[in-house]
Design an enzyme around this catalytic site. Structure first.
Site, PDB file in Angstrom:
ATOM      1  N   PHE A 127       0.572  -1.252  -0.015  1.00  0.00           N
ATOM      2  CA  PHE A 127      -0.019   0.512  -0.383  1.00  0.00           C
ATOM      3  C   PHE A 127       1.027   1.143   0.101  1.00  0.00           C
ATOM      4  CE2 PHE A 127      -1.968   3.701   1.096  1.00  0.00           C
ATOM      5  CZ  PHE A 127      -3.647   3.321   0.462  1.00  0.00           C
ATOM      6  N   ASP A 132       9.542   2.846   1.628  1.00  0.00           N
ATOM      7  CA  ASP A 132       8.557   3.578   2.113  1.00  0.00           C
ATOM      8  C   ASP A 132       7.947   3.827   3.484  1.00  0.00           C
ATOM      9  OD1 ASP A 132       5.989   4.401   2.443  1.00  0.00           O
ATOM     10  OD2 ASP A 132       5.247   4.368   1.118  1.00  0.00           O
ATOM     11  N   LYS A 141       2.939  11.571   7.154  1.00  0.00           N
ATOM     12  CA  LYS A 141       1.960  11.162   8.104  1.00  0.00           C
ATOM     13  C   LYS A 141       2.624  11.590   9.627  1.00  0.00           C
ATOM     14  CE  LYS A 141       0.556   6.408   6.960  1.00  0.00           C
ATOM     15  NZ  LYS A 141      -1.321   6.931   6.130  1.00  0.00           N
TER      16      LYS A 141
END
Ligand code: PLP
Length: 408
Positions: free
Chosen positions: A147, A232, A261
């Site tokens: 994801f 990531d 984030k």
């Protein structure tokens, strides 16, 4: 005069969203009105322990005082310039972020997906300019069940049909191999490979922690093959796993790290591509950009986030509390939990499907004052703010036990 807005109940507010908001989410039926630390409060004043932390965007809790203060100070001075001009906050942010990650250069962006898109563009450009891959032939090897976000290019290499279906045609140039499988990775890499792009822990897939040695293997393989290792760390990074970056569990330094984030401290969207000089140096003026990327407010909050991480306190907390989380979950195996994976203060918990879907379990926990979110099927994710106390964590685990026992 300030207009008086009549207070609406949670049920009314949920109903009011229905006709006017795109239905791309299926939120739990809780309407949050305020929050502090690890706790949120709904419109009716009910309190909940936030065990999701904005998918790790709230690693430092809601409204951490140092972050709120940094934002307020900056709001009073300068908020946006665009990159048409310099601003007096960006250099410090980039310097300290590069130092924190052990890399050289920073490309500031806003959302996680933008950092991933930017990482892909930079890797391709590096492949053409430095590696010498023929024009438009560069490939990027990614892992199944990844994801990385929601843009058309990113969903092009998703293996989740719900994320992809209806959004083609897709961007070519990606090869998908099973996660945690070095032999498959080796077979997929060739002279056209610009990069291997993976999550050091697959978050959305259910907190999938690869075998020890996988990240070292990816590092060695990419070095041998002359391609980039792009990690990531948008969900796994910035303290969540007990280290600043999850790759540190194997003492691995990738060529490119993608952050997002928690970099925005739960206040503003801040993301970044952080890389070795040789990689980010390929970008020239006009080739890539973002109106908001690197804005002074984002840089001020981002710098305050880096400052919190420089102390090492949050990484230590995540490691210590992670021990409590692991122990608690071990004691639940066989009592409604069929298995779990965890790293630091982050766990994917597989609930016995006979007890309900992840969604149903999340709703039951919500009614008991605990907010979590399902990932897939009967798996729920636990990722509280790193500021949660040991007592709060233990009490949440006790609630999970109670909720599962009631259904058994
Ligand atoms: C590993 C990873 N990469 C990228 C993203 C996308 O981030 P954003 O939602 O900010 O675009 C996410 C979001 O969950 C993520 O977990």
């Amino acid at each position: 005069m300030t207009a008086v807005v009549p207070a609406r109940t949670s049920a009314e507010l949920i109903g009011a969203e229905e006709p006017v908001l795109a239905h791309n989410y299926h939120p739990l039926p809780v309407v949050v009105a305020r929050a502090e630390g690890a706790w949120v409060e709904d419109v009716e004043g009910r309190r909940y322990l936030d065990m999701l932390a904005g998918y790790s965007a709230l690693n430092f809790g809601h409204r951490h005082p140092a972050l709120v203060e940094a934002a307020h100070r900056q709001l009073d001075r300068l908020t946006l310039t665009s990159r048409a001009f310099h601003n007096d906050r960006l250099a410090e942010f980039a310097e300290r972020l590069a130092a924190l990650t052990g890399l050289d250069m920073v490309l500031p962006m806003n959302t996680g997906a933008e950092a991933v898109e930017s990482g892909i563009k930079v890797a391709r450009k590096w492949a053409y300019d430095v590696k010498g891959v023929p024009a438009d032939r560069a490939t990027i090897v990614v892992a199944a069940d990844n994801f990385h976000g929601r843009t058309t290019t990113i969903v092009s290499f998703s293996t989740d049909e719900v994320a992809r279906s209806g959004f083609g045609p897709f961007t070519p140039g990606f090869r998908v191999v099973p996660y945690n499988d070095l032999a498959a990775l080796e077979a997929a890499v060739d002279e056209t490979t610009a990069a291997v792009l993976i999550e050091p822990v697959q978050g959305e897939a259910g907190v999938i922690v690869p075998d020890d040695g996988y990240l070292t293997g990816v590092r060695e393989l990419t070095r041998r093959a002359g391609c980039l290792f792009v990690a990531d760390e948008i969900q796994s990074g910035l303290g969540r796993t007990g280290r600043t970056l999850a790759v540190e569990h194997e003492s691995v330094v990738p060529d490119v790290v993608l952050l997002g984030k928690a970099l925005g401290g739960g206040i503003v969207p801040v993301s970044a591509v952080v890389a070795r000089r040789e990689v980010l140096e390929v970008l020239r003026p006009g080739e890539h950009g973002s109106t908001f990327g690197g804005n002074p407010l984002a840089a001020a909050v981002g710098t305050a986030v880096v400052e919190l991480l420089e102390t090492g306190e949050f990484q230590r907390r995540a490691a210590e509390l992670g021990g409590i989380l692991r122990e608690g979950l071990e004691s639940l195996v066989g009592k409604g939990v069929v298995g779990f994976r965890s790293r630091g203060l982050w766990a994917g918990v597989d609930v016995d499907p006979a007890l309900g879907t992840g969604r149903e379990v999340s709703e039951r926990l919500m009614r008991e004052g605990i907010l979590v979110k399902d990932t897939h099927g009967s798996t729920i994710r636990l990722a509280p703010p790193l500021t949660v106390t040991a007592e709060e964590l233990q009490s949440a685990l006790h609630t999970v036990e109670k909720v599962l026992a009631r259904q058994a």
